[in-house]
Write a protein that holds these residues in place. Structure first.
Motif, PDB file in Angstrom:
ATOM      1  N   ALA A  74       0.835  -1.203   0.000  1.00  0.00           N
ATOM      2  CA  ALA A  74       0.000   0.000   0.000  1.00  0.00           C
ATOM      3  C   ALA A  74       0.871   1.256   0.000  1.00  0.00           C
ATOM      4  O   ALA A  74       0.554   2.256  -0.661  1.00  0.00           O
ATOM      5  N   ARG A  75       1.987   1.200   0.729  1.00  0.00           N
ATOM      6  CA  ARG A  75       2.871   2.372   0.849  1.00  0.00           C
ATOM      7  C   ARG A  75       3.522   2.767  -0.472  1.00  0.00           C
ATOM      8  O   ARG A  75       3.848   3.936  -0.682  1.00  0.00           O
ATOM      9  N   VAL A  76       3.722   1.787  -1.361  1.00  0.00           N
ATOM     10  CA  VAL A  76       4.351   2.102  -2.652  1.00  0.00           C
ATOM     11  C   VAL A  76       3.343   2.054  -3.797  1.00  0.00           C
ATOM     12  O   VAL A  76       3.717   2.145  -4.962  1.00  0.00           O
ATOM     13  N   SER A  77       2.072   1.913  -3.457  1.00  0.00           N
ATOM     14  CA  SER A  77       1.028   1.831  -4.471  1.00  0.00           C
ATOM     15  C   SER A  77       0.874   3.158  -5.222  1.00  0.00           C
ATOM     16  O   SER A  77       1.076   4.236  -4.647  1.00  0.00           O
ATOM     17  N   PRO A  78       0.500   3.096  -6.488  1.00  0.00           N
ATOM     18  CA  PRO A  78       0.233   4.331  -7.243  1.00  0.00           C
ATOM     19  C   PRO A  78      -1.104   4.972  -6.867  1.00  0.00           C
ATOM     20  O   PRO A  78      -1.408   6.069  -7.319  1.00  0.00           O
ATOM     21  N   VAL A  79      -1.880   4.281  -6.021  1.00  0.00           N
ATOM     22  CA  VAL A  79      -3.183   4.812  -5.607  1.00  0.00           C
ATOM     23  C   VAL A  79      -3.005   5.681  -4.359  1.00  0.00           C
ATOM     24  O   VAL A  79      -2.585   5.174  -3.307  1.00  0.00           O
ATOM     25  N   PRO A  80      -3.291   6.966  -4.424  1.00  0.00           N
ATOM     26  CA  PRO A  80      -3.062   7.875  -3.291  1.00  0.00           C
ATOM     27  C   PRO A  80      -3.755   7.451  -1.995  1.00  0.00           C
ATOM     28  O   PRO A  80      -3.187   7.579  -0.914  1.00  0.00           O
ATOM     29  N   VAL A  81      -4.979   6.933  -2.107  1.00  0.00           N
ATOM     30  CA  VAL A  81      -5.719   6.529  -0.904  1.00  0.00           C
ATOM     31  C   VAL A  81      -4.997   5.388  -0.187  1.00  0.00           C
ATOM     32  O   VAL A  81      -4.888   5.380   1.047  1.00  0.00           O
ATOM     33  N   LEU A  82      -4.480   4.424  -0.951  1.00  0.00           N
ATOM     34  CA  LEU A  82      -3.758   3.306  -0.346  1.00  0.00           C
ATOM     35  C   LEU A  82      -2.451   3.778   0.296  1.00  0.00           C
ATOM     36  O   LEU A  82      -2.087   3.333   1.381  1.00  0.00           O
ATOM     37  N   ARG A  83      -1.754   4.682  -0.396  1.00  0.00           N
ATOM     38  CA  ARG A  83      -0.514   5.209   0.183  1.00  0.00           C
ATOM     39  C   ARG A  83      -0.803   5.929   1.496  1.00  0.00           C
ATOM     40  O   ARG A  83      -0.068   5.781   2.469  1.00  0.00           O
ATOM     41  N   ALA A  84      -1.867   6.712   1.521  1.00  0.00           N
ATOM     42  CA  ALA A  84      -2.233   7.447   2.735  1.00  0.00           C
ATOM     43  C   ALA A  84      -2.600   6.482   3.861  1.00  0.00           C
ATOM     44  O   ALA A  84      -2.186   6.671   5.016  1.00  0.00           O
ATOM     45  N   ALA A  85      -3.364   5.443   3.520  1.00  0.00           N
ATOM     46  CA  ALA A  85      -3.766   4.462   4.533  1.00  0.00           C
ATOM     47  C   ALA A  85      -2.548   3.747   5.112  1.00  0.00           C
ATOM     48  O   ALA A  85      -2.447   3.545   6.325  1.00  0.00           O
ATOM     49  N   GLY A  86      -1.609   3.382   4.243  1.00  0.00           N
ATOM     50  CA  GLY A  86      -0.394   2.716   4.697  1.00  0.00           C
ATOM     51  C   GLY A  86       0.430   3.627   5.596  1.00  0.00           C
ATOM     52  O   GLY A  86       0.974   3.187   6.620  1.00  0.00           O
ATOM     53  N   THR A  87       0.512   4.897   5.229  1.00  0.00           N
ATOM     54  CA  THR A  87       1.269   5.860   6.031  1.00  0.00           C
ATOM     55  C   THR A  87       0.643   6.051   7.405  1.00  0.00           C
ATOM     56  O   THR A  87       1.337   6.075   8.425  1.00  0.00           O
ATOM     57  N   ALA A 134       4.161  -2.824  11.340  1.00  0.00           N
ATOM     58  CA  ALA A 134       4.534  -1.475  10.925  1.00  0.00           C
ATOM     59  C   ALA A 134       6.030  -1.398  10.637  1.00  0.00           C
ATOM     60  O   ALA A 134       6.463  -0.744   9.679  1.00  0.00           O
ATOM     61  N   TYR A 135       6.833  -2.085  11.445  1.00  0.00           N
ATOM     62  CA  TYR A 135       8.284  -2.078  11.245  1.00  0.00           C
ATOM     63  C   TYR A 135       8.681  -2.953  10.059  1.00  0.00           C
ATOM     64  O   TYR A 135       9.593  -2.614   9.300  1.00  0.00           O
ATOM     65  N   VAL A 136       7.984  -4.083   9.895  1.00  0.00           N
ATOM     66  CA  VAL A 136       8.234  -4.936   8.734  1.00  0.00           C
ATOM     67  C   VAL A 136       7.923  -4.169   7.457  1.00  0.00           C
ATOM     68  O   VAL A 136       8.681  -4.225   6.477  1.00  0.00           O
ATOM     69  N   ALA A 137       6.814  -3.445   7.462  1.00  0.00           N
ATOM     70  CA  ALA A 137       6.409  -2.686   6.278  1.00  0.00           C
ATOM     71  C   ALA A 137       7.459  -1.658   5.891  1.00  0.00           C
ATOM     72  O   ALA A 137       7.792  -1.497   4.706  1.00  0.00           O
ATOM     73  N   GLU A 138       8.009  -0.963   6.882  1.00  0.00           N
ATOM     74  CA  GLU A 138       9.022   0.051   6.589  1.00  0.00           C
ATOM     75  C   GLU A 138      10.314  -0.574   6.079  1.00  0.00           C
ATOM     76  O   GLU A 138      10.978  -0.028   5.194  1.00  0.00           O
ATOM     77  N   GLU A 183       2.614   5.194  10.877  1.00  0.00           N
ATOM     78  CA  GLU A 183       2.868   6.292  11.805  1.00  0.00           C
ATOM     79  C   GLU A 183       2.128   6.093  13.127  1.00  0.00           C
ATOM     80  O   GLU A 183       2.657   6.414  14.198  1.00  0.00           O
ATOM     81  N   THR A 184       0.927   5.546  13.051  1.00  0.00           N
ATOM     82  CA  THR A 184       0.146   5.320  14.277  1.00  0.00           C
ATOM     83  C   THR A 184       0.764   4.224  15.132  1.00  0.00           C
ATOM     84  O   THR A 184       1.002   4.410  16.334  1.00  0.00           O
ATOM     85  N   LEU A 185       1.033   3.077  14.525  1.00  0.00           N
ATOM     86  CA  LEU A 185       1.543   1.939  15.289  1.00  0.00           C
ATOM     87  C   LEU A 185       2.955   2.176  15.815  1.00  0.00           C
ATOM     88  O   LEU A 185       3.293   1.728  16.912  1.00  0.00           O
ATOM     89  N   GLN A 186       3.781   2.890  15.067  1.00  0.00           N
ATOM     90  CA  GLN A 186       5.145   3.125  15.519  1.00  0.00           C
ATOM     91  C   GLN A 186       5.233   4.172  16.630  1.00  0.00           C
ATOM     92  O   GLN A 186       6.260   4.263  17.298  1.00  0.00           O
ATOM     93  N   ASN A 187       4.170   4.926  16.828  1.00  0.00           N
ATOM     94  CA  ASN A 187       4.222   6.004  17.812  1.00  0.00           C
ATOM     95  C   ASN A 187       3.343   5.758  19.030  1.00  0.00           C
ATOM     96  O   ASN A 187       3.097   6.688  19.815  1.00  0.00           O
ATOM     97  N   ILE A 188       2.888   4.523  19.191  1.00  0.00           N
ATOM     98  CA  ILE A 188       2.166   4.122  20.401  1.00  0.00           C
ATOM     99  C   ILE A 188       2.926   2.953  21.019  1.00  0.00           C
ATOM    100  O   ILE A 188       3.204   1.964  20.339  1.00  0.00           O
ATOM    101  N   PRO A 189       3.284   3.030  22.298  1.00  0.00           N
ATOM    102  CA  PRO A 189       4.012   1.923  22.930  1.00  0.00           C
ATOM    103  C   PRO A 189       3.226   0.608  22.863  1.00  0.00           C
ATOM    104  O   PRO A 189       1.992   0.612  23.001  1.00  0.00           O
TER     105      PRO A 189
END
Length: 214
Positions: free
Chosen positions: A39-52, A97-101, A56-62
């Motif tokens: 989703a993060r590298v998708s050409p579809v803006p909505v998917l990229r936004a959802a992936g982001t 989230a870390y695997v995705a990055e 960002e949410t999961l990496q910033n909550i303990p």
């Protein structure tokens, strides 16, 4: 040392739960992470936004906060699940989230011409990603993924805080009886170290075998 050797069955049972928790959460993290990376590298803006947003949410909550919210919050909205199952799902979602990055960084390291050539041959975006880009990307991020495996293994100890009797919780229970924290927790620490060492060794072997000569 008697406190440790005399309670090996209880500690072993905790280690087995840790291994199960690690393997199941790891499988989930890699599966979800691959989808999020796509989703993060998708050409579809909505998917990229959802992936982001996901990353960002999961990496910033303990992780501990997520575990507590899941264990105590989900029943309030009618979602019932066992403690072990809840821990597996939450840890998998968090580590995904870390695997995705890591996967995204690998995908970005593949020359853009590779994907363009695949699409010129008639492959769809998903097919070119699956058959051309991802195999090359994975070879470049073996070490980061190995570090995530070790991180996930260590993070399973947080499941003790919500009632899962894994290795850390088992060691704590034994210590409450024996009152000898040093040998008991040193033993538990050595067990975690061995698990991390195995993961590091496997990662090193895979990295050498999958190395791409550029």
């Amino acid at each position: 040392m008697d406190a440790l050797s005399g309670n090996l069955p209880a500690l072993w049972d905790g280690l087995v739960v840790t291994l199960r928790l690690t393997l199941l959460a790891l499988a989930g993290a890699f599966a979800i992470g691959a989808v999020v990376a796509t989703a993060r590298v998708s050409p579809v803006p909505v998917l990229r936004a959802a992936g982001t947003v996901y990353v960002e949410t999961l990496q910033n909550i303990p992780l501990l906060v997520l575990l507590i919210l899941a264990v105590f919050g989900l029943p309030e909205i009618g979602v019932q699940a066992g403690l072990f199952t809840t821990a597996v799902v939450v840890i998998a979602l968090y580590q995904a989230a870390y695997v995705a990055e890591a996967l995204r960084s690998g995908i970005n390291s593949v020359a853009a011409g590779q994907g363009e050539a695949a699409r010129a041959l008639g492959l769809t975006f998903t097919a070119s990603l699956r058959h051309v880009v991802l195999p090359q990307a994975l070879a470049t991020v073996v070490q980061p993924l190995g570090n995530i495996v070790i991180m996930l293994t260590m993070n399973t100890s947080l499941a003790a805080a919500v009632g899962v009797v894994e290795l850390t919780a088992a060691a704590n229970r034994v210590n409450l009886i024996e009152a000898q924290p040093i040998p008991i927790f040193v033993g538990a620490g050595v067990a975690y170290m061995l698990l991390a060492s195995v993961a590091g060794y496997v990662t090193g072997v895979l990295e050498r075998r999958l190395a791409i000569v550029r």
